[in-house]
Design an enzyme around this catalytic site. Sequence first.
Site, PDB file in Angstrom:
ATOM      1  CD  GLU A 305      -3.353  -0.309   1.962  1.00 35.53           C
ATOM      2  OE1 GLU A 305      -3.062   0.295   3.010  1.00 35.53           O
ATOM      3  OE2 GLU A 305      -4.503  -0.682   1.714  1.00 35.53           O
ATOM      4  CG  HIS A 326       8.433 -28.906   2.556  1.00 35.55           C
ATOM      5  ND1 HIS A 326       9.076 -30.102   2.347  1.00 35.55           N
ATOM      6  CD2 HIS A 326       9.023 -28.358   3.652  1.00 35.55           C
ATOM      7  CE1 HIS A 326       9.991 -30.280   3.286  1.00 35.55           C
ATOM      8  NE2 HIS A 326       9.982 -29.235   4.092  1.00 35.55           N
ATOM      9  CE  LYS A 434     -11.531   1.937   1.269  1.00 36.76           C
ATOM     10  NZ  LYS A 434     -10.830   2.967   1.989  1.00 36.76           N
TER      11      LYS A 434
HETATM   12  O1  PA5 Z   1      -3.069   1.821   5.815  1.00 32.26           O
HETATM   13  C1  PA5 Z   1      -4.196   2.267   5.670  1.00 32.26           C
HETATM   14  O2  PA5 Z   1      -4.471   3.461   5.855  1.00 32.26           O
HETATM   15  C2  PA5 Z   1      -5.350   1.362   5.292  1.00 32.26           C
HETATM   16  O3  PA5 Z   1      -4.940   0.071   5.052  1.00 32.26           O
HETATM   17  C3  PA5 Z   1      -6.384   1.345   6.403  1.00 32.26           C
HETATM   18  O4  PA5 Z   1      -5.783   0.930   7.590  1.00 32.26           O
HETATM   19  C4  PA5 Z   1      -7.564   0.425   6.091  1.00 32.26           C
HETATM   20  O5  PA5 Z   1      -8.110   0.743   4.859  1.00 32.26           O
HETATM   21  C5  PA5 Z   1      -8.628   0.571   7.159  1.00 32.26           C
HETATM   22  O6  PA5 Z   1      -9.020   1.890   7.267  1.00 32.26           O
HETATM   23  P1  PA5 Z   1      -9.765   2.457   8.517  1.00 32.26           P
HETATM   24  O7  PA5 Z   1      -8.879   2.347   9.699  1.00 32.26           O
HETATM   25  O8  PA5 Z   1     -10.064   3.881   8.167  1.00 32.26           O
HETATM   26  O9  PA5 Z   1     -11.022   1.661   8.695  1.00 32.26           O
END
Ligand code: PA5
Length: 467
Positions: A305, A326, A434
């Site tokens: 990410e 394995h 989303k």
């Molecule tokens: O790293 C990030 O910002 C994302 O992976 C969020 O943690 C994830 O989308 C969850 O978001 P939120 O904490 O707003 O529910």
Amino acid sequence: MKEIKFDFNNLFSLNIGKLHGVTENDLKAVSRQALAAQANLKKKLSTEASRVKLSLEWAMLPFQSRKTIDEISRLGQEISAKYDDVLFLGIGGSYLGLKAAQDALLVPYYNDFKKLRNDRPRIYFEGNNLDPDTLNSLLKNLNPKKTFVVVISKSGETTETKAAFEIVELWLKKHVGNFYGRQIIAITDPESGTLRKKVNLEHAKDGLSLRSLPLLKGVGGRFSEFNMGLLHLAIIGVDIKQVLSGATQMAKRCSKENIMQNPAYLYALLHYLLYRKKGKSIAILMPFSESLKSTADWYVQLLAESLGKQGLGRTPVSSRGTNDLHSIQQNNIEGENNKVVTFIKLEKFKSDLAMPATSGILSGRRYSQLISLAQEATEWALVRAQRPNCTVILPALTPYYWGTLLFFFEMATAFEGELLKVNAFDQPGVEGYKNYMYYKLNKPGIPQEVISQIRNHPLKKDSKFIV
Ligand code: PA5
């Protein structure tokens, strides 16, 4: 005290040849760029205003006040003493760090045996998927009167977490009655989002209902374990001070100007070189420890990410030794030579086993020796096949070293972002799915541009391509 070490011998041409390994010249060629990246990151980190604006405030989490730590520890103890089960709801950065901590720092099979839990509650995670079966099964078996719920969402808007929370709230309300909100804590943005709104509303009606903790400004989800994860650590009885002290130690090492002595920056630089100059675009993290598998899963999110954008970014893969010897190991050795394997090696396990004298070549050996030998053998096999690999060595799997390890990867990722010139702290690519879901769910307020995009690019399902 021993410190975590980074062994990068097998990333160099000396061990794996010039075609696949980093050479002195490669390092020289990138030195100016590395210094510029270092200066940029230093500047970004230098003031609170800049850290908050650029989502770098996580770098200050190791230095949190004693007061904050004590308050969270007390809260954790209170919950731990009163409830049989604690259910955490959250996804991505609001889940993976907790799961990593749980598996790394608790004794294996903690949930399964009362004796191992030392009177602490069992821990469950939900809201990390939309699979109805797991949540259904869990709620049918938990005792609502003895279950505490921690809902975590920075934005307070994430569908998976929201959906699970709605169901769990209803379940609590039905079985516990009017004061069910006293069995819930929300960890969310201090000001914005629907979860925050709900907290404020409920809290105004009853000061003990829907208590909350803040997810700090400038701390993004995947960099927030030392913020949103602290209550979880307190509930399971992990010494928060030790975790943060390990992270502090790594923060100090990462402030070294000489990159060759700065483990996280060096890790990033060498991987960046191998990616950009030698085509190693797959990053395999392979701890030789069952307990660290979830930490590898946490790292996958961190790397993917943070850096997977603008057509760039190494693809992370979570793996574990010896299990995956394995499995993925065949591809690591003889598949395309486009990977770097990072091992995490534990110098000392929490316990050990001695093989009986009747075990042939294994006679008298300890399990810890065997896993260490397997790691060394894997290293050798990779080197022989001219495959780059490196090892992060942890003296032991304690809260201190685990804190050090997480901060090491966080800093390395931030620095690699600077080298790649991408913003490591947003995740625009996650918005696509989303938006599509929101569109299909008729969420009000979707921008016209997004609606047009979806209408102009419908999913095409021609039956001739389905057999
Ligand atoms: O790293 C990030 O910002 C994302 O992976 C969020 O943690 C994830 O989308 C969850 O978001 P939120 O904490 O707003 O529910």
